[in-house]
Design an enzyme around this catalytic site. Sequence first.
Site, PDB file in Angstrom:
ATOM      1  CB  CYS A  84      71.820  -7.719  -5.630  1.00  0.00           C
ATOM      2  SG  CYS A  84      72.910  -6.883  -3.974  1.00  0.00           S
ATOM      3  CB  CYS A 211      75.719   5.171  -2.767  1.00  0.00           C
ATOM      4  SG  CYS A 211      76.661   5.370  -3.219  1.00  0.00           S
ATOM      5  CE  LYS A 334      71.485   8.329  -6.693  1.00  0.00           C
ATOM      6  NZ  LYS A 334      70.447   7.567  -5.287  1.00  0.00           N
ATOM      7  CG  HIS A 338      69.170  -2.608  -4.215  1.00  0.00           C
ATOM      8  ND1 HIS A 338      68.631  -3.608  -5.176  1.00  0.00           N
ATOM      9  CD2 HIS A 338      70.324  -2.727  -4.191  1.00  0.00           C
ATOM     10  CE1 HIS A 338      69.665  -4.449  -4.770  1.00  0.00           C
ATOM     11  NE2 HIS A 338      70.515  -4.680  -4.245  1.00  0.00           N
TER      12      HIS A 338
END
Lengths: 392, 392
Positions: A84, A211, A334, A338
Site C-alpha cells: 500500500c 475499515c 477510510k 484506497h
Amino acid sequence: MNGVRVAGVGLTHFGSHPERTGRDLFAEAALNARDDAGVPLDDVEQLNVGNFAGSLLEGQGHTAPLLAEAAGLDCPATRYEEACASAGVAVREAVRAVRSGEADVVLAGGMERMTNNDTPETTEALAIAADELFEIRAGVTFPGAYALMATAYAEAFDVDEETLKTDLANVASKNHDNALPNEYAQYQREISVEQALDAPPVAEPLGLFDCCPVTDGASAVVLVSEEYAADHDLSADVAVVGTGQGTDRMALQDREYLARTPAADDAAAMAYDDAGIDAADVDVAEVHDCFTIAEVLAIESLGFYEPGEGLGAARRGETRADGELPVNLSGGLKAKGHPVGATGGSQIAEMTRLLRGDHPNSDEVPDAEVGVTHNAGGTVASAVVHVLEVAE
Amino acid sequence: MNGVRVAGVGLTHFGSHPERTGRDLFAEAALNARDDAGVPLDDVEQLNVGNFAGSLLEGQGHTAPLLAEAAGLDCPATRYEEACASAGVAVREAVRAVRSGEADVVLAGGMERMTNNDTPETTEALAIAADELFEIRAGVTFPGAYALMATAYAEAFDVDEETLKTDLANVASKNHDNALPNEYAQYQREISVEQALDAPPVAEPLGLFDCCPVTDGASAVVLVSEEYAADHDLSADVAVVGTGQGTDRMALQDREYLARTPAADDAAAMAYDDAGIDAADVDVAEVHDCFTIAEVLAIESLGFYEPGEGLGAARRGETRADGELPVNLSGGLKAKGHPVGATGGSQIAEMTRLLRGDHPNSDEVPDAEVGVTHNAGGTVASAVVHVLEVAE
C-alpha cells in the site's frame, strides 16, 4: 541539492469504475496533473509509478511502460511495488531524482484497479502484502492483522473495549466528515459515531466502518526542480522538503511489540531531519488510515502524540477539521478510498491542494505552512513520510 | 557526483531448487555479496530488489521488507518490477542513490522462484509482462512474441530460413560453451549447432534451444561510493560509470517496426553518454538473450553491429569467447539460466567477476577494461544498460 517543487497534481474520482482499465484511470490522473502543472509531456524525463496487485487483479505486470504509453509519455518508466506504500516510494524516488539533478521533471503516482474482482479474489490479492509462509497460510488477512494491532494497543495502554471502539469510531466519523466536500472521494457522506459503533463486526474489535473500502483510482504529481519552475514561470508554490522511508519485519509474529509502528517512526525521523523540522512544526497531515487504528498508530509515529495518547485525538476534536492539527482532511483512506497503488500519490496531491489553498477543505487550515504525508505498506512493514511546505 | 564502485557480488546457483523459498535464495546471494565485499550489513543504507512474478508464483508481494529481513538488513527496502529487467532498474536506482550522495552503501539485486509451479502456471505468470488487453487475450506468450520478432528480422534484412535458424543455433551453442566452466550456471553442458537445429520447434522459427530455461535464483551486488571504498580499504576495482534506461510501447502491434529494439537503443545511448564512451570502446558484454534472436537484437542496439549485421556474429566467431567482442561469457540467460527478477543483478555480478579477473572465463578477456550489461523487460518494452570499467 536542487529544491523540489510540486508543479501540478492530478487525480481520478476514487470509487467504482467497472467500465475502465487501470491504464485508462492512470492516463486521466496523469493528464490532469499535466494540465494542472502547465508542463508539456515532452518535458517529462522519468515516470515513477506505484501499483500493488495488478498481476493478480488485472493479470497485468510490467506496468510502467504500459502506463507511460497510456499517458502519452516517451521516457524511462519504472514501477515500484511496496504494497500500500507503492506510490509513496515512487514519489520518494522521484524527489531524489530531481534533487540529485538526474531529472528536472518527473511524473510520479500510481494506480489500482480493484472493484471488478469478487471479494475473495480481492482479499487474496491484498493478503500478499503479508508474509505468505507465516501469516497468509495461517489465514491472516488485513482486517484480522490490524485487529490484532488494535487489541495489542488496548492491552499495552490499558484501554477498555468501549473506549477503544468509541475512540476508533470517532476516527471514522471524522474522516467521513472531511470527505463530504471532496469531489474525488468514494464516500461523500456522513457517518455518526453511533452508526460506526453499530456497524457489523469485521474482525473484533474492528467493525465495518473501521475499515477502508476497496477502490479504483489513480494519482499523479508533477515534480520539478526549483530552477525549472522558475525558468518556466510555473506557479509551483508547494515544495517537497523532506522524505523518509522505514522498513520493519514483515510478519507480526516477528515483531517485539504490536502497539507501535517502528517503520513509520524511522520514516518520520528521517523525513523531519531531511526537512529540518520537528513534529511540532506540522500544521496538517494526511495519514494511512486503512483501518481506524492505523490512523492512531500513524499520529503517534509522526510524533504528534505520545504512545497511548493518539487514540482519543479524534474524540477530543484535536485532529478534526477545526482542531489543532487536522488529520486526513481529504477524507483519508477510510472515506476518500484506497486504490492501493495510488494512495501515496493521492496523499501528496491532496496535501498540495490543501497547502496552496484550492482544496475544498483549505479553509479549515488557512495558515497551514507545513504538511506531512504518511503512507504505509502491509502492517507497516514499510512506511514512507514526506514533508511539504509552502515555498517562500 | 560520487563515483560508484562494485564492492562485492553474490549469486546462488541458477537452476532448480525445489526445497527453497525465494527469500532463502536471496539471503544466500546477499550474504555472498557481503562476504565478497567485506562490508558489514550494518553499513548497508538501502536495499533495492527486483522481483517480477512473486505475486503469482509464490503468492508473495511486498517483497522488499521480506528480503531485507531474510538477508539480515535493517534499512529502507524497495522492490522494483520491470518484468525481466526488474533487477536492472533496481541496480540503476542504486547507482543513482550512491552517485547523488543519498547513500554510501546500497545492496541491489533480485530474486525469482519459478520451478515449483507447473508449466501452464509459469507461462501465464510470465505472460503478464506483455499487454493483457491486446496480446495476452489474443494468446501471445513470449516464445511466440520473440518468434514474431525473429520473423520480422528475417524479412527486414532478407535472410532465408536456413540462415536464420543456423545463425541463431550458433548463438545458443556459443552460450552453452561459455557456461561450461561457470559454477553458477543451470546448464554446464555443450550443445552443438546441429543439436540446436534438430531440437523440437517451440514457436517457428524458434526451437527448444533458442529459448532460455525456467530458473530459480538470486543475485546481489554491493555498490559503494569511491570514498567509502577508499576509507574502508576495499578492493573495489570495478566502477559503474554509466547507466541508461529506455521504454517502448508495450504491445508489438503498437510498434512501427519489430526488427529493432528502440528501448535498448535509448538505454545504450544514455549509458554510453553517461560513461563518456562509445560502442567501439566496449571489450565484453552480457546481454539479455532470453531467446537467441534477443541476443542479436541486443548487440545491434548496443551499437556493436549495424542493423541486420548482428545475426551472423556468433557463427562468424566474433562474439565467441575467443572473438573480438565476447558476448555472454557467463553463459547468458540461455545457458546460465534466467530467474527473471534476478537477471539484471546477475549480469552486473558476472561482468564484475570478468573484469576483476576471477571469473572462470576471465582468461578469455585478460585485457578487458570496459564491459556492458543489457537487461530487457518483456519484448524490450523496457531496457536497462550499464557500463562497468576497471578503475584506475
